[in-house]
Design an enzyme around this catalytic site. Structure first.
Site, PDB file in Angstrom:
ATOM      1  CG  ASP A  45      -1.955   1.055   1.210  1.00  0.00           C
ATOM      2  OD1 ASP A  45      -3.098   0.766   0.811  1.00  0.00           O
ATOM      3  OD2 ASP A  45      -1.637   2.200   1.581  1.00  0.00           O
ATOM      4  NE  ARG A  46      -0.070   1.817  -4.351  1.00  0.00           N
ATOM      5  CZ  ARG A  46      -0.866   0.753  -4.355  1.00  0.00           C
ATOM      6  NH1 ARG A  46      -0.422  -0.441  -3.970  1.00  0.00           N
ATOM      7  NH2 ARG A  46      -2.119   0.842  -4.710  1.00  0.00           N
ATOM      8  CB  THR A  47      -1.902   5.755   1.388  1.00  0.00           C
ATOM      9  OG1 THR A  47      -2.327   6.509   0.246  1.00  0.00           O
ATOM     10  CG2 THR A  47      -2.300   6.514   2.642  1.00  0.00           C
ATOM     11  CG  ASN A  81      -3.214  10.022  -9.368  1.00  0.00           C
ATOM     12  OD1 ASN A  81      -2.979  11.034 -10.012  1.00  0.00           O
ATOM     13  ND2 ASN A  81      -4.219   9.213  -9.695  1.00  0.00           N
ATOM     14  CB  THR A  82      -0.478   7.006  -3.996  1.00  0.00           C
ATOM     15  OG1 THR A  82      -1.861   7.365  -3.980  1.00  0.00           O
ATOM     16  CG2 THR A  82       0.118   7.330  -2.645  1.00  0.00           C
ATOM     17  CB  ALA A  83       2.699   4.448  -7.657  1.00  0.00           C
ATOM     18  CB  CYS A 191      -7.119   8.464  -6.019  1.00  0.00           C
ATOM     19  SG  CYS A 191      -7.170   6.682  -5.675  1.00  0.00           S
TER      20      CYS A 191
END
Lengths: 232, 232
Positions: A45-47, A81-83, A191
């Site tokens: 999980d990126r977040t 997006n988070t990656a 996202c």
């Protein structure tokens, strides 16, 4: 051949591929863009990683990039997006160009003079400042949900990943409307789970939403078929 | 990791991936099946080759299989019914198991006693006898459209590939109803473009349609996560 570093989440990757296909002018299979897609759903999980609450996804992102290189990709896109917090680290390790989703979004926005852009994103994307930094370089200011609103957005994103779309849609619609009411001229669905949940939303909200997944898909078509007019 | 030899056509591959994801019991990204997907849209037309009117797709199919092997696939699926004409040739060249879409369909059908199964497929799939041969081994007899009907089905499949869904839906609905009226207890949508066009069709026709794409997706989930109950 377009390489897609995907699986974050799996349904968002499918949504991205569909948008690449839809924006490619083609009347038969053979006119479509060739793609190799890794749906590496096991990437941590990126977040959680950005918030210091989970393992670093960079080794798994790098391993997936290696698989895409081995399969023959010549250009990379990440429909997560988070990656993009690890975009520079990944780009430093490959000769293949990795398109940046926030740049693709900026290319779709109107003139930046005084424009405030709402951003609906994971708490990781917000904490890492991915859109704030990248859009500031192009002259935009970002508007974000307050803490309670951001928690709700993150909850909605996890609902999409669990296939609970209706609940997610209600939350995300409310938060998008709040950003618009607070003066955002456009609200970026930043996202890749969010456009899956807001696919059926109507005007006037529809008109101010900017789909980061679609922006990246259009950038990929332009990169893979330079000189070709995009399908509407 | 599931390897998907896809791009025939690109939207059918996306439909297949969506069905794999939907049939996987998962509440977060990390519980989904890992996939590597080659959308090799440039593989020559399979029907044209079977009819002796176009180049052999086997070299391109083999090259795409090599890319999937290089990327780390451990099990292969081809979401293109017509490409199964080359199933045995591809299987002979790889140690990885290649699931067969017609076997996946047969696993979804009821008891074979006296059952007549309608088949809507490309003219290539019909000419190669892919379903006739494979379903006969399991005790089923196939019902096919007449020559005019088959030409219409093929035209509709090409309309889907060109993104002209509404026209395709009208043709395919008519041909499916004709097969059911001629005594088929079930009608297999045996070209991966067809469920894309008939996604919104209602009962009573809906109830007798068997989606080969979905059957293959379920077989893949079972192969990649043995012992796991499938999501409904």
């Amino acid at each position: 051949m377009l390489g897609v570093l995907g699986g974050m989440g799996p349904m968002a990757t499918v949504d991205f591929m569909e948008k690449v296909i839809r924006h490619t002018p083609a009347s038969c299979d053979q006119e479509h863009i060739r793609m190799v897609v890794c749906s590496a759903a096991d990437i941590p999980d990126r977040t959680a990683a950005i918030l210091g609450e989970g393992p670093d996804p960079l080794p798994a992102l790098r391993a997936t990039l290696r698989r895409l290189e081995a399969a023959g990709a010549t250009c990379i896109a990440m429909p997560c997006n988070t990656a993009h917090h690890w975009h520079a680290a990944l780009q430093a390790g490959t000769p293949l160009p990795i398109l940046h989703i926030a740049d693709a979004v900026a290319d779709r926005l109107g003139p930046p003079e005084g424009a405030r852009i709402g951003v609906l994103a994971t708490t990781g994307t917000v904490a890492a400042g991915i859109y704030q930094d990248r859009l500031a370089l192009r002259g935009y200011a970002c508007g974000l949900p307050d803490t309670g609103g951001q928690d709700a957005v993150m909850r909605a994103i996890r609902l999409v990943k669990a296939g609970r779309l209706a609940e997610a849609t209600a939350i995300l619609r409310r938060e998008a409307e709040a950003l618009a009411a607070a003066g955002a001229g456009a609200v970026v669905m930043a996202c890749t789970e969010i456009p899956v949940a807001l696919a059926a939303v109507e005007d006037p909200l529809r008109a101010c939403l900017v789909d980061a997944t679609e922006a990246l898909a259009r950038a990929c078509v332009a990169a893979c078929r330079p000189g070709t007019a995009l399908a509407a």
